[in-house]
Design a protein around this motif. Sequence first.
Motif, short mmCIF file in Angstrom:
data_model
loop_
_atom_site.label_atom_id
_atom_site.label_comp_id
_atom_site.label_asym_id
_atom_site.label_seq_id
_atom_site.Cartn_x
_atom_site.Cartn_y
_atom_site.Cartn_z
N ALA A 1 0.84 -1.21 0.00
CA ALA A 1 0.00 0.00 0.00
C ALA A 1 0.87 1.25 0.00
O ALA A 1 0.58 2.22 -0.72
CB ALA A 1 -0.94 0.00 1.21
N ASP A 2 1.94 1.26 0.78
CA ASP A 2 2.86 2.41 0.80
C ASP A 2 3.52 2.60 -0.55
O ASP A 2 3.67 3.73 -1.03
CB ASP A 2 3.93 2.22 1.88
N ALA A 3 3.94 1.50 -1.18
CA ALA A 3 4.58 1.60 -2.50
C ALA A 3 3.59 2.13 -3.53
O ALA A 3 3.95 2.99 -4.35
CB ALA A 3 5.12 0.24 -2.93
N LEU A 4 2.37 1.67 -3.48
CA LEU A 4 1.35 2.13 -4.42
C LEU A 4 0.99 3.59 -4.18
O LEU A 4 0.76 4.35 -5.12
CB LEU A 4 0.10 1.26 -4.32
N ALA A 5 0.94 4.00 -2.91
CA ALA A 5 0.61 5.38 -2.58
C ALA A 5 1.67 6.34 -3.10
O ALA A 5 1.37 7.50 -3.41
CB ALA A 5 0.44 5.54 -1.07
N ALA B 1 4.84 -0.01 -9.64
CA ALA B 1 5.16 -0.15 -8.22
C ALA B 1 4.78 -1.54 -7.71
O ALA B 1 5.51 -2.14 -6.91
CB ALA B 1 4.45 0.93 -7.40
N TYR B 2 3.66 -2.08 -8.18
CA TYR B 2 3.22 -3.41 -7.78
C TYR B 2 4.25 -4.46 -8.21
O TYR B 2 4.66 -5.30 -7.41
CB TYR B 2 1.85 -3.72 -8.41
N VAL B 3 4.67 -4.41 -9.46
CA VAL B 3 5.64 -5.39 -9.98
C VAL B 3 6.97 -5.25 -9.27
O VAL B 3 7.59 -6.25 -8.88
CB VAL B 3 5.79 -5.24 -11.51
N GLU C 1 11.01 -7.22 -5.41
CA GLU C 1 11.94 -6.83 -4.34
C GLU C 1 11.60 -7.48 -3.00
O GLU C 1 12.44 -7.52 -2.11
CB GLU C 1 11.96 -5.30 -4.18
N HIS C 2 10.38 -7.98 -2.85
CA HIS C 2 9.91 -8.61 -1.61
C HIS C 2 9.25 -9.95 -1.92
O HIS C 2 8.07 -10.15 -1.61
CB HIS C 2 8.93 -7.68 -0.87
N PRO C 3 9.99 -10.86 -2.54
CA PRO C 3 9.36 -12.10 -2.99
C PRO C 3 8.81 -12.97 -1.86
O PRO C 3 7.81 -13.66 -2.05
CB PRO C 3 10.47 -12.82 -3.76
N ALA D 1 -6.26 -1.44 2.40
CA ALA D 1 -5.47 -0.26 2.03
C ALA D 1 -4.79 -0.45 0.68
O ALA D 1 -4.78 0.46 -0.16
CB ALA D 1 -4.43 0.04 3.12
N ALA D 2 -4.22 -1.64 0.45
CA ALA D 2 -3.57 -1.91 -0.84
C ALA D 2 -4.60 -1.94 -1.96
O ALA D 2 -4.38 -1.36 -3.04
CB ALA D 2 -2.79 -3.21 -0.77
#
Length: 183
Positions: free
Chosen positions: A72-76, A87-89, A94-96, A121-122
């Motif tokens: 959610a933070d990355a998408l925001a 950002a999703y990809v 990066e966080h597999p 939130a996401a």
Amino acid sequence: MTDAPRPYHHGDLRRALLDAALALVAERGPAALSLREVARRAGVSHAAPAHHFANKAGLLTAIAAEGYRRLADALAGADDFQEKGVAYVVFATEHPAHFAVMRAPDLLRTDDADLVAAETAAAEQLRAGANARMTRVDPAAPVAAWALVHGLASLLLEGNVRPEAGETVESLARAVTGHLRTE
């Protein structure tokens, strides 16, 4: 005079357990996770995880909730619809380990309030990105966009798709998400 017993102290045991679990998930996948192995990796007794997580599902649920909050933070932080897809990809690659747990709802306590709030939130970030770009409301558009970026992330993580020489995951994701049409 004898020394008094020293109180048990690990620092941040919860974080140590989460980190050990993430390392194990990265190696073996979420289904193969065992609390005993997590405790061993964290350097604590096999009973120590019970202070923070009732069971394996509780630990995995905490990892998933953390993953959804980070997503959610990355998408925001993304300015527009296409960049939310990028950002999703990027998050997934990066966080597999987080991503693997987030994709395993059968291993989670899906009614956990913290998990539900983080997932919501996401999802709201993804919906907001799709809805901002659409000229008419189409409830299928956010799902289609999610399927595209989720599919690309999965293909990258599985090794079925790789960026070309000189290309990054981000640039590949940007090229793929450029094909999204919501008008």
